[in-house]
Design an enzyme around this catalytic site. Structure first.
Site, PDB file in Angstrom:
ATOM      1  N   CYS A  22       0.851  -1.189  -0.034  1.00 21.90           N
ATOM      2  CA  CYS A  22      -0.197   0.006   0.081  1.00 21.90           C
ATOM      3  C   CYS A  22       0.757   1.251   0.030  1.00 21.90           C
ATOM      4  O   CYS A  22       2.153   1.197   0.251  1.00 21.90           O
ATOM      5  CB  CYS A  22      -0.878   0.166   1.254  1.00 21.90           C
ATOM      6  SG  CYS A  22      -2.140  -1.026   1.285  1.00 21.90           S
ATOM      7  N   GLY A  37      -0.125   0.373  -4.746  1.00 21.38           N
ATOM      8  CA  GLY A  37      -1.650  -0.271  -4.684  1.00 21.38           C
ATOM      9  C   GLY A  37      -2.434   0.405  -5.737  1.00 21.38           C
ATOM     10  O   GLY A  37      -2.745   1.455  -5.717  1.00 21.38           O
ATOM     11  N   ASN A  94      -0.109   0.847   5.541  1.00 20.88           N
ATOM     12  CA  ASN A  94       0.701  -0.058   4.842  1.00 20.88           C
ATOM     13  C   ASN A  94       1.329  -1.061   5.607  1.00 20.88           C
ATOM     14  O   ASN A  94       2.391  -0.862   6.751  1.00 20.88           O
ATOM     15  CB  ASN A  94       1.803   0.813   4.192  1.00 20.88           C
ATOM     16  CG  ASN A  94       2.896  -0.178   3.340  1.00 20.88           C
ATOM     17  OD1 ASN A  94       3.931   0.242   2.917  1.00 20.88           O
ATOM     18  ND2 ASN A  94       2.436  -1.440   3.033  1.00 20.88           N
ATOM     19  N   GLY A  95       1.052  -2.376   5.341  1.00 17.61           N
ATOM     20  CA  GLY A  95       1.743  -3.450   6.273  1.00 17.61           C
ATOM     21  C   GLY A  95       0.782  -4.448   6.391  1.00 17.61           C
ATOM     22  O   GLY A  95      -0.386  -4.583   5.997  1.00 17.61           O
ATOM     23  N   CYS A 145      12.042  -4.336   4.589  1.00 17.56           N
ATOM     24  CA  CYS A 145      11.707  -5.430   3.430  1.00 17.56           C
ATOM     25  C   CYS A 145      12.845  -5.080   2.232  1.00 17.56           C
ATOM     26  O   CYS A 145      12.600  -4.058   1.523  1.00 17.56           O
ATOM     27  CB  CYS A 145      10.182  -5.513   3.156  1.00 17.56           C
ATOM     28  SG  CYS A 145       9.870  -6.351   1.722  1.00 17.56           S
ATOM     29  N   TYR A 180      11.703  -5.333  -6.066  1.00 13.25           N
ATOM     30  CA  TYR A 180      10.497  -5.039  -6.817  1.00 13.25           C
ATOM     31  C   TYR A 180       9.492  -3.848  -6.546  1.00 13.25           C
ATOM     32  O   TYR A 180       9.138  -3.147  -7.348  1.00 13.25           O
ATOM     33  CB  TYR A 180       9.670  -6.365  -6.969  1.00 13.25           C
ATOM     34  CG  TYR A 180       8.273  -6.319  -7.579  1.00 13.25           C
ATOM     35  CD1 TYR A 180       8.074  -6.092  -8.744  1.00 13.25           C
ATOM     36  CD2 TYR A 180       7.245  -6.060  -6.684  1.00 13.25           C
ATOM     37  CE1 TYR A 180       6.744  -6.043  -9.344  1.00 13.25           C
ATOM     38  CE2 TYR A 180       5.886  -5.576  -7.351  1.00 13.25           C
ATOM     39  CZ  TYR A 180       5.819  -5.650  -8.709  1.00 13.25           C
ATOM     40  OH  TYR A 180       4.709  -5.353  -9.311  1.00 13.25           O
ATOM     41  N   SER A 209       9.730  -3.623 -14.428  1.00 11.53           N
ATOM     42  CA  SER A 209      10.715  -3.928 -13.141  1.00 11.53           C
ATOM     43  C   SER A 209      11.981  -4.623 -13.328  1.00 11.53           C
ATOM     44  O   SER A 209      13.058  -4.599 -12.713  1.00 11.53           O
ATOM     45  CB  SER A 209       9.854  -4.633 -12.106  1.00 11.53           C
ATOM     46  OG  SER A 209       9.289  -5.746 -12.748  1.00 11.53           O
ATOM     47  N   ASP A 247      14.408 -10.928 -15.170  1.00  7.64           N
ATOM     48  CA  ASP A 247      13.500 -10.109 -14.533  1.00  7.64           C
ATOM     49  C   ASP A 247      13.905 -10.104 -13.141  1.00  7.64           C
ATOM     50  O   ASP A 247      14.522 -10.830 -12.626  1.00  7.64           O
ATOM     51  CB  ASP A 247      12.064 -11.143 -14.757  1.00  7.64           C
ATOM     52  CG  ASP A 247      10.780 -10.319 -14.419  1.00  7.64           C
ATOM     53  OD1 ASP A 247      11.081  -9.263 -13.925  1.00  7.64           O
ATOM     54  OD2 ASP A 247       9.633 -10.954 -14.487  1.00  7.64           O
ATOM     55  N   CYS A 292       5.158 -14.055   2.924  1.00  4.31           N
ATOM     56  CA  CYS A 292       5.492 -12.827   3.683  1.00  4.31           C
ATOM     57  C   CYS A 292       4.017 -12.591   4.497  1.00  4.31           C
ATOM     58  O   CYS A 292       2.972 -12.632   4.063  1.00  4.31           O
ATOM     59  CB  CYS A 292       5.441 -11.713   2.609  1.00  4.31           C
ATOM     60  SG  CYS A 292       5.500 -10.271   3.547  1.00  4.31           S
ATOM     61  N   CYS A 298      14.606  -7.575   6.176  1.00  4.09           N
ATOM     62  CA  CYS A 298      13.931  -8.603   6.244  1.00  4.09           C
ATOM     63  C   CYS A 298      14.086  -9.144   4.757  1.00  4.09           C
ATOM     64  O   CYS A 298      13.744  -8.836   3.971  1.00  4.09           O
ATOM     65  CB  CYS A 298      12.538  -8.519   6.894  1.00  4.09           C
ATOM     66  SG  CYS A 298      11.493 -10.156   6.515  1.00  4.09           S
ATOM     67  N   CYS A 351      11.268 -13.874   2.816  1.00  2.00           N
ATOM     68  CA  CYS A 351      10.631 -14.757   1.694  1.00  2.00           C
ATOM     69  C   CYS A 351      11.767 -15.232   1.053  1.00  2.00           C
ATOM     70  O   CYS A 351      11.415 -16.452   0.206  1.00  2.00           O
ATOM     71  CB  CYS A 351       9.874 -13.759   0.847  1.00  2.00           C
ATOM     72  SG  CYS A 351      10.618 -12.442   0.122  1.00  2.00           S
TER      73      CYS A 351
HETATM   74  P1  5GP Z   1       4.816 -14.518 -11.417  1.00  2.00           P
HETATM   75  O1  5GP Z   1       6.114 -15.249 -11.572  1.00  2.00           O
HETATM   76  O2  5GP Z   1       3.791 -14.455 -10.105  1.00  2.00           O
HETATM   77  O3  5GP Z   1       3.802 -14.651 -12.258  1.00  2.00           O
HETATM   78  O4  5GP Z   1       5.077 -12.713 -11.618  1.00  2.00           O
HETATM   79  C1  5GP Z   1       6.427 -12.318 -11.249  1.00  2.00           C
HETATM   80  C2  5GP Z   1       6.186 -10.935 -11.951  1.00  2.00           C
HETATM   81  O5  5GP Z   1       5.482 -10.336 -11.085  1.00  2.00           O
HETATM   82  C3  5GP Z   1       7.724 -10.365 -11.872  1.00  2.00           C
HETATM   83  O6  5GP Z   1       7.577  -9.694 -13.231  1.00  2.00           O
HETATM   84  C4  5GP Z   1       7.849  -9.434 -10.836  1.00  2.00           C
HETATM   85  O7  5GP Z   1       8.093  -8.185 -11.484  1.00  2.00           O
HETATM   86  C5  5GP Z   1       6.155  -9.067 -10.536  1.00  2.00           C
HETATM   87  N1  5GP Z   1       6.178  -9.180  -9.004  1.00  2.00           N
HETATM   88  C6  5GP Z   1       6.770  -9.991  -8.132  1.00  2.00           C
HETATM   89  N2  5GP Z   1       6.393  -9.598  -6.928  1.00  2.00           N
HETATM   90  C7  5GP Z   1       4.911  -8.878  -7.070  1.00  2.00           C
HETATM   91  C8  5GP Z   1       4.256  -8.558  -6.071  1.00  2.00           C
HETATM   92  O8  5GP Z   1       4.149  -8.648  -4.928  1.00  2.00           O
HETATM   93  N3  5GP Z   1       3.207  -7.896  -6.736  1.00  2.00           N
HETATM   94  C9  5GP Z   1       3.119  -7.537  -8.112  1.00  2.00           C
HETATM   95  N4  5GP Z   1       2.022  -6.618  -8.606  1.00  2.00           N
HETATM   96  N5  5GP Z   1       3.930  -7.864  -8.980  1.00  2.00           N
HETATM   97  C10 5GP Z   1       4.903  -8.709  -8.495  1.00  2.00           C
HETATM   98 MG    MG Z   2       7.783  -7.375 -13.421  1.00  2.00          MG
END
Ligand code: 5GP
Ligand code: MG
Length: 458
Positions: A2, A29, A103-104, A236, A242, A283, A344, A381, A432, A435
């Site tokens: 958030c 968010g 947020n948390g 975190c 990310y 990202s 990635d 997490c 932390c 994960c």
């Molecule tokens: P997955 O492996 O779940 O299909 O997605 C990985 C992708 O989602 C990566 O490109 C990464 O940048 C993105 N991602 C990783 N963690 C999160 C998160 O907590 N929230 C969102 N919105 N995207 C995430």
């Molecule tokens: Mg991504």
């Protein structure tokens, strides 16, 4: 995750500034957004499902005069994605009324809810955040003391901005899991989840709100108190991997640079012969640049992202997520016949990478070498990132070779925990990274269900 924001100013249009602050925090968010203002102690809140720019228009902002504003962008971790859980939430207690954005994620919320209900407190929402507001709102002690006692009861992650009468309050759990920064704009004070929000509104970054600290701003100015002793800092590390925006400084370190260094280290740890490095935008891009820098393999765009599609994780069910990926990326002819390094930042559920590898092979790529600029995500997490269920984590019970086969790549390597840590330049005992390591800084619940406090539906 958030985003939270807060400002107190006599002269400035606080609702408008909160709007722009939230606009910069949109990535934290996208389910709902809201602003609460206090005008001579009279509270008004506007909140709704959707993006900041969908929730607010000019007219609404003009109808929100006041001297204090707090704002929130929501990405649910406890509680469903529905209107009643949008924030800032307002809780009327015996001692005061509290508007609050959180947020948390709390880990002892069951106990606290039970205690509050026992005490006759009515909890209207399914989120853990109302528990924080309720603890403060029922306590007759002066505000900062009430906040401090509430903090003493909370376990888990919280970076909070709150509004009580004409006082802006910000506080952060003693581990400092989620970021929270204090800034100044002229004589006025602001707080925000990330420095990018302060940049947008023209505020100076003053310092982070310290773990365990309360900062409050009232008629007399700014005050701060260390409510709880700092245990072990546990910012975190996924913020750097990310979550945070690359132009933010989190824990004092600019996120983009950390991501580039992750890519450089990844190239050193897992070299490969290839023709082209591409990143999964947005990202994965900084780490792809770092990988290219360190390996000498040219970087180019290989996938074009439709930036009008919200983050794929934001629609919180798997069926929508899978659909989302197709809407988001399209490959360039650049990839045809080439041996490609695909970088990635992380693999969580695994569906993004599996579909992208298939898409790139389909587009004629000769080989696909997946390089992930963080270690395997193996453990849930409990502190505010939406990966609460171990069964959803692709790497939790798979070897790296099994992961390679799952995503269908020619090769796959992850960055080591040490490599990731070094890239952030933060000391190991300041973050932390549970994960990735299963080493949690607090006690954690045996089992969590995101919707556990939601009313049952027919
Ligand atoms: P997955 O492996 O779940 O299909 O997605 C990985 C992708 O989602 C990566 O490109 C990464 O940048 C993105 N991602 C990783 N963690 C999160 C998160 O907590 N929230 C969102 N919105 N995207 C995430
Ligand atoms: Mg991504």
């Amino acid at each position: 995750m958030c985003g939270v924001f807060g400002i107190r100013s006599k002269e400035r249009d606080v609702a408008r500034i909160a709007y722009f602050g939230l606009f910069a925090l949109q990535h934290r968010g996208q389910e709902s957004a809201g602003i609460a203002v206090s005008d001579n102690g009279r509270l008004t809140v506007v909140r709704d499902m959707g993006l900041v720019a969908q929730v607010f228009n000019e007219q609404q902002l003009q109808a929100l005069p006041g001297e204090v504003a707090i704002g929130h962008t929501r990405y649910s971790t406890t509680g469903a994605n529905r209107w009643a859980n949008a924030q800032p939430l307002i809780h009327h207690g015996r001692a005061r009324t509290v508007a609050l954005g959180h947020n948390g994620n709390l880990v002892n919320v069951e106990e606290l809810r039970a205690e509050l209900v026992e005490d006759g407190v009515r909890l209207g929402s399914g989120s853990d955040s109302e528990v924080i507001a309720a603890l403060i709102a029922r306590d007759p002690a002066p505000l900062s003391e009430a906040v401090a006692s509430a903090m003493g009861r909370l376990e888990g992650a919280y970076s909070v901005t709150a509004l009580v009468d004409d006082t802006l309050v910000a506080f952060r759990d003693p581990f400092g899991f989620r970021p929270l920064t204090l800034g100044q704009i002229g004589e006025d004070w602001v707080v925000a989840s990330e420095t990018c929000a302060l940049d947008l509104i023209g505020a100076e970054v003053v310092r982070d709100v310290r773990p365990g600290e309360i900062v409050w701003v009232d008629e007399a100015g700014v005050h701060a108190a260390q409510a709880l002793p700092v245990g072990r800092n546990a910012l975190c590390i996924f913020e750097h991997v990310y979550f945070a925006r690359p132009d933010s400084r989190v824990g004092g370190v600019e996120v983009h640079g950390a991501r580039v260094r992750m890519g450089e280290r990844l190239a050193a740890e897992a070299p490969v012969e290839a023709d082209l490095v591409i990143g999964i935008p947005d990202s994965g891009t900084p780490a792809a640049i770092g990988f290219s820098n360190a390996s000498g393999i040219p970087f180019n765009e290989g996938l074009i992202k439709n930036r009008y599609v919200a983050r794929t994780f934001i629609q919180p069910d798997q069926a929508m997520r899978e659909q989302g990926i197709r809407m988001k990326f399209n490959p360039l002819s650049e990839v045809e016949g080439r041996r490609i390094v695909v970088v990635d930042d992380s693999i969580v559920r695994g569906s993004t990478m599996r579909q992208l590898v298939a898409m790139l092979l389909d587009a004629g790529a000769a080989e696909i070498h997946v390089r992930i600029s963080s270690p395997p995500v193996v453990s849930p997490c409990f502190y505010g990132i939406d990966m609460a269920d171990e069964d959803e984590l692709a790497a939790a019970h798979r070897s790296v070779e099994e992961m390679r086969s799952l995503v269908g790549a020619t090769s796959l390597h992850y960055l080591s925990v040490e490599g990731m840590q070094a890239a952030t330049t933060l000391p190991e005992d300041a973050v932390c990274r549970a994960c990735f390591t299963r080493d949690y800084p607090t006690r954690v619940p045996q089992k969590v269900a995101k919707l556990r406090f939601e009313p049952a539906r027919a």
